[in-house]
Design a protein around this motif. Structure first.
Motif, short mmCIF file in Angstrom:
data_model
loop_
_atom_site.label_atom_id
_atom_site.label_comp_id
_atom_site.label_asym_id
_atom_site.label_seq_id
_atom_site.Cartn_x
_atom_site.Cartn_y
_atom_site.Cartn_z
N VAL A 174 19.19 -10.62 -7.46
CA VAL A 174 20.17 -9.85 -6.68
C VAL A 174 19.59 -8.47 -6.32
N LEU A 175 19.02 -7.79 -7.30
CA LEU A 175 18.47 -6.45 -7.07
C LEU A 175 17.28 -6.47 -6.12
N GLY A 176 16.36 -7.44 -6.31
CA GLY A 176 15.20 -7.53 -5.45
C GLY A 176 15.59 -7.80 -4.00
N THR A 177 16.56 -8.67 -3.79
CA THR A 177 17.04 -8.96 -2.44
C THR A 177 17.67 -7.73 -1.82
N LEU A 178 18.46 -7.00 -2.60
CA LEU A 178 19.10 -5.78 -2.11
C LEU A 178 18.06 -4.73 -1.71
N HIS A 224 8.67 -12.46 0.34
CA HIS A 224 8.22 -13.55 -0.52
C HIS A 224 7.61 -13.02 -1.82
N THR A 225 6.77 -11.97 -1.69
CA THR A 225 6.14 -11.40 -2.87
C THR A 225 7.17 -10.74 -3.78
N THR A 226 8.10 -10.02 -3.19
CA THR A 226 9.18 -9.42 -3.98
C THR A 226 9.94 -10.48 -4.74
N CYS A 227 10.31 -11.55 -4.04
CA CYS A 227 11.08 -12.64 -4.64
C CYS A 227 10.30 -13.28 -5.79
N ALA A 228 9.03 -13.54 -5.57
CA ALA A 228 8.21 -14.18 -6.60
C ALA A 228 8.07 -13.30 -7.83
N PHE A 229 7.86 -12.00 -7.62
CA PHE A 229 7.67 -11.10 -8.76
C PHE A 229 8.98 -10.76 -9.46
N VAL A 275 5.46 -4.16 -6.44
CA VAL A 275 6.12 -3.01 -7.07
C VAL A 275 7.63 -3.18 -7.08
N VAL A 276 8.19 -3.56 -5.95
CA VAL A 276 9.65 -3.69 -5.86
C VAL A 276 10.15 -4.84 -6.72
N GLY A 277 9.46 -5.98 -6.69
CA GLY A 277 9.86 -7.12 -7.50
C GLY A 277 9.79 -6.82 -8.99
N THR A 278 8.72 -6.15 -9.41
CA THR A 278 8.57 -5.78 -10.82
C THR A 278 9.65 -4.78 -11.22
N LEU A 279 9.92 -3.80 -10.36
CA LEU A 279 10.96 -2.81 -10.65
C LEU A 279 12.32 -3.49 -10.79
N ALA A 280 12.61 -4.44 -9.91
CA ALA A 280 13.88 -5.17 -9.99
C ALA A 280 13.99 -5.91 -11.32
N ALA A 281 12.88 -6.51 -11.76
CA ALA A 281 12.88 -7.25 -13.03
C ALA A 281 13.09 -6.32 -14.22
N VAL A 282 12.44 -5.15 -14.19
CA VAL A 282 12.58 -4.19 -15.30
C VAL A 282 14.01 -3.68 -15.38
N ILE A 283 14.60 -3.36 -14.23
CA ILE A 283 16.00 -2.90 -14.22
C ILE A 283 16.92 -4.01 -14.72
#
Length: 316
Positions: A174-178, A224-229, A275-283
């Motif tokens: 949800v966060l990564g998509t946003l 795609h990269t954001t989603c994958a990460f 960066v964005v995908g990893t940040l979304a995962a950490v949050i």
């Protein structure tokens, strides 16, 4: 102890199977057949000229400050119209506008040499076999994978053993998509490489040979990269068995590579997606920890387990 280990292994195996099923579900929707060329790389320019693929920008396609009759919207400097899905006989197809703004233009100008150098290196791997592999693998970053996985993760939240993973991955998606699709792509407004470099015959040769894929959104960051990460890092952080979990970030890195191979994203788009995908995962991981801490003193929520409820119904 051994019984718990066996149960955990079954859970992780089930998650892997679900991920693969999501990929198989998405592939018929997203995969595209790559065009065939007689030679690789050495005749890239000739291939581009003789085999214009869907989505290739030809003379006159890139325009500035002209009126669009359909929609009464004026284009500004840097905007481009490309024809997607052109008919073989008429040459007509659906026109799509890619908006370019100041941030996108700055990214193009500042990182042009770096991005082009990476394209030059990656496209040396071009081959017909790789086209098939990459076009299949890139689907792992599609929304057709993320959405079913999101539904699965919501379901996992109701099981005590998989609650950590379910909450983390669901919030990460949800966060990564946003962050990417709703905010950054629209704010940055960077056009795709095959639009901004449409006048470069060498690049268009690479792009056409790789399949001339035409994603519709802006380029920065790579969705795609954001989603994958966001999914890969969320699984890595939330799974206790790190010996298994490390494979998911590696798989995510593979998705980022596919976006470069297909020439649909710049290297800087992919880095931003990481960066964005990893940040979304950490949050998302932090949110999961906060939720579990919040229900620690609420036994009804903390100890709820749908698996136990199902077992109770069977015994009854």
């Amino acid at each position: 102890m051994r019984k718990n280990q066996n149960q955990n292994q079954k859970v992780y195996a089930l998650m892997l199977v679900m991920t693969m099923l999501c990929m198989l579900f998405a592939f018929p929707v997203s995969a595209q057949e790559a065009p065939v060329a007689d030679e690789v790389n050495t005749d890239a320019v000739l291939y581009a000229l003789e085999n214009p693929a869907d989505g290739a920008v030809t003379d006159g396609d890139e325009i500035a400050k002209e009126e669009i009759t359909d929609g009464d919207a004026a284009l500004t400097d840097g905007d481009a119209v490309i024809t997607i899905g052109a008919d073989d006989e008429t040459g007509e197809g659906e026109e799509e506008v890619f908006q370019g703004n100041a941030i996108g233009k700055w990214l193009d100008k500042t990182f042009r040499n770096l991005d082009y150098a990476v394209f030059t290196a990656v496209t040396k791997l071009h081959s017909e076999v790789m086209n098939v592999i990459v076009s299949t693998y890139t689907v792992l970053g599609d929304s057709e994978v993320a959405i079913p996985l999101l539904i699965v993760c919501v379901f996992l939240c109701f099981f005590k053993k998989t609650r950590r993973v379910g909450i983390t991955v669901a919030f990460a998606i949800v966060l990564g998509t946003l962050f990417t699709n709703v905010i950054l792509k629209n704010v940055c407004g960077r056009v795709r490489p095959y639009v901004s470099m449409a006048d470069d015959p060498v690049f268009m040769g690479w792009y056409n040979f790789a399949g001339a894929h035409t994603p519709s959104e802006n380029s920065f960051p790579s969705g795609h990269t954001t989603c994958a990460f966001e999914m890969g890092m969320a699984l890595f952080l939330s799974m206790r068995k790190k010996k298994i979990a490390w494979i998911f970030p590696v798989m995510a890195a593979g998705v980022g590579f596919t976006r470069l191979y297909l020439c649909v994203h710049y290297f800087t788009d992919v880095v931003a997606g990481v960066v964005v995908g990893t940040l979304a995962a950490v949050i998302a991981y932090s949110i999961m920890k906060a939720i579990l801490n919040a229900i620690e003193n609420k036994p009804a929520l903390r100890d709820f387990d749908l698996a136990e409820k199902i077992k109770g119904l069977k015994k009854a």
